[in-house]
Design an enzyme around this catalytic site. Structure first.
Site, PDB file in Angstrom:
ATOM      1  N   ASP A 236       0.858  -1.182   0.000  1.00 64.11           N
ATOM      2  CA  ASP A 236       0.000   0.000   0.000  1.00 64.11           C
ATOM      3  C   ASP A 236       0.894   1.232   0.000  1.00 64.11           C
ATOM      4  OD1 ASP A 236      -1.588   2.175   0.676  1.00 64.11           O
ATOM      5  OD2 ASP A 236      -2.682   1.133   2.259  1.00 64.11           O
ATOM      6  N   MET A 237       0.926   1.942  -1.135  1.00 59.51           N
ATOM      7  CA  MET A 237       1.767   3.128  -1.269  1.00 59.51           C
ATOM      8  C   MET A 237       0.898   4.351  -1.507  1.00 59.51           C
ATOM      9  SD  MET A 237       5.083   1.727  -3.436  1.00 59.51           S
ATOM     10  CE  MET A 237       6.155   3.038  -2.802  1.00 59.51           C
ATOM     11  N   GLU A 238       0.963   5.293  -0.577  1.00 58.80           N
ATOM     12  CA  GLU A 238       0.215   6.536  -0.676  1.00 58.80           C
ATOM     13  C   GLU A 238       0.933   7.600   0.148  1.00 58.80           C
ATOM     14  OE1 GLU A 238      -3.573   6.221   1.817  1.00 58.80           O
ATOM     15  OE2 GLU A 238      -3.082   4.098   1.507  1.00 58.80           O
ATOM     16  N   TRP A 239       0.516   8.851  -0.018  1.00 57.20           N
ATOM     17  CA  TRP A 239       1.088   9.918   0.800  1.00 57.20           C
ATOM     18  C   TRP A 239       0.592   9.802   2.239  1.00 57.20           C
ATOM     19  CZ3 TRP A 239       5.083  11.391  -1.439  1.00 57.20           C
ATOM     20  CH2 TRP A 239       5.144  11.805  -2.776  1.00 57.20           C
TER      21      TRP A 239
END
Length: 265
Positions: free
Chosen positions: A147-150
């Site tokens: 899970d890659m997000e800001w």
């Protein structure tokens, strides 16, 4: 007071289609291979919700510590065919509900996969090792998820590194996860993170895309996706409160084919 028949029927339908978390009578077990049609509601549906429901037969959820009460057998019987379960974050955190959700989903015949929430202030090798330490390899489970997000609300790490560095970290994680689990991970991301970091440049990746106000084709033009998170306000019998709901991109036959190719060996 005796209620009119129409009112009684309406109350009956609301009781069957809502997302209350109350315990219900025992339900018959559902085989993991069976695809159950969704019996879901939505607290705040958008115009594409009906398309997600009608066009995509294979529905599932993602859960973390926020879902404190899940009757997995009831959820499974009402259309939860798969679940992505938060396992780890960064290099030192394990979601406190992971073990409970993991065991409950497995017992109910829900196809399950674990996800790791990427932390921008730790090396990808360290994060991969932490996930491997806490998530077992098991034949038939879904591929792991990154899970890659800001993280603007993080109390310790809100940095925004260059896009090329972030994609390089993603490539390291994909390589390490693939080697460890025998199948390539799925990459979850959001619209802004995808655009800011040109994530479409990652080749050969199964994407799980968040788009809770429009179809992915509108928010991620030209991008292939395997899973679409289409609402964060879903209501499902057996689950207390609102929950994220997702769909698989294909039909039931394509779901079986995808599992045969992509599940952990």
């Amino acid at each position: 007071m005796r209620l009119p028949l129409a009112v009684l029927l309406s109350l009956s339908l609301l009781a069957g289609c809502g997302g209350g978390g109350g315990r219900s009578a025992p339900v018959a077990p559902v085989a993991p291979s069976a695809v159950v049609a969704p019996n879901f509601g939505d607290a705040d549906p958008h115009p594409e919700t009906a398309i997600a429901r009608n066009r995509h037969p294979v529905h599932g959820i993602d859960v973390a510590r926020f879902q404190k009460s899940v009757d997995w057998a009831t959820a499974r019987a009402n259309g939860v065919n798969f679940a992505f379960i938060k396992a780890t974050e960064g290099g030192d955190r394990v979601d406190e509900m992971f073990d409970s959700h993991w065991r409950g989903a497995g017992r109910a015949g829900v196809r399950r996969g674990a996800y790791h929430f990427f932390y921008h202030c730790r090396a990808p090798e360290e994060q991969a090792a932490w996930f491997f330490r806490n998530v077992p390899r098991r034949s038939g489970d879904l591929p792991p998820v990154i899970d890659m997000e800001w993280t603007p609300d993080s109390p310790t790490c809100t940095i925004r590194r260059p896009a090329a560095e972030i994609r390089a970290d993603a490539e390291v994680l994909i390589r390490l996860f693939t080697r460890h689990y025998g199948t390539a991970p799925i990459l979850y991301t959001t619209v802004d993170f995808y655009e800011d970091n040109q994530m479409w440049k990652l080749r050969g990746t199964d994407f799980w895309l968040r788009s809770v106000a429009a179809h992915p084709s509108d928010r991620y033009p030209g991008q292939h996706w395997a899973f679409w998170q289409y609402t964060s306000t879903g209501l499902i019998p057996g689950i207390a409160g609102e929950v994220d709901i997702n769909v698989f991109a294909g039909n039931q036959g394509e779901w079986a084919d995808w599992l045969a190719r992509r599940a952990q060996p």
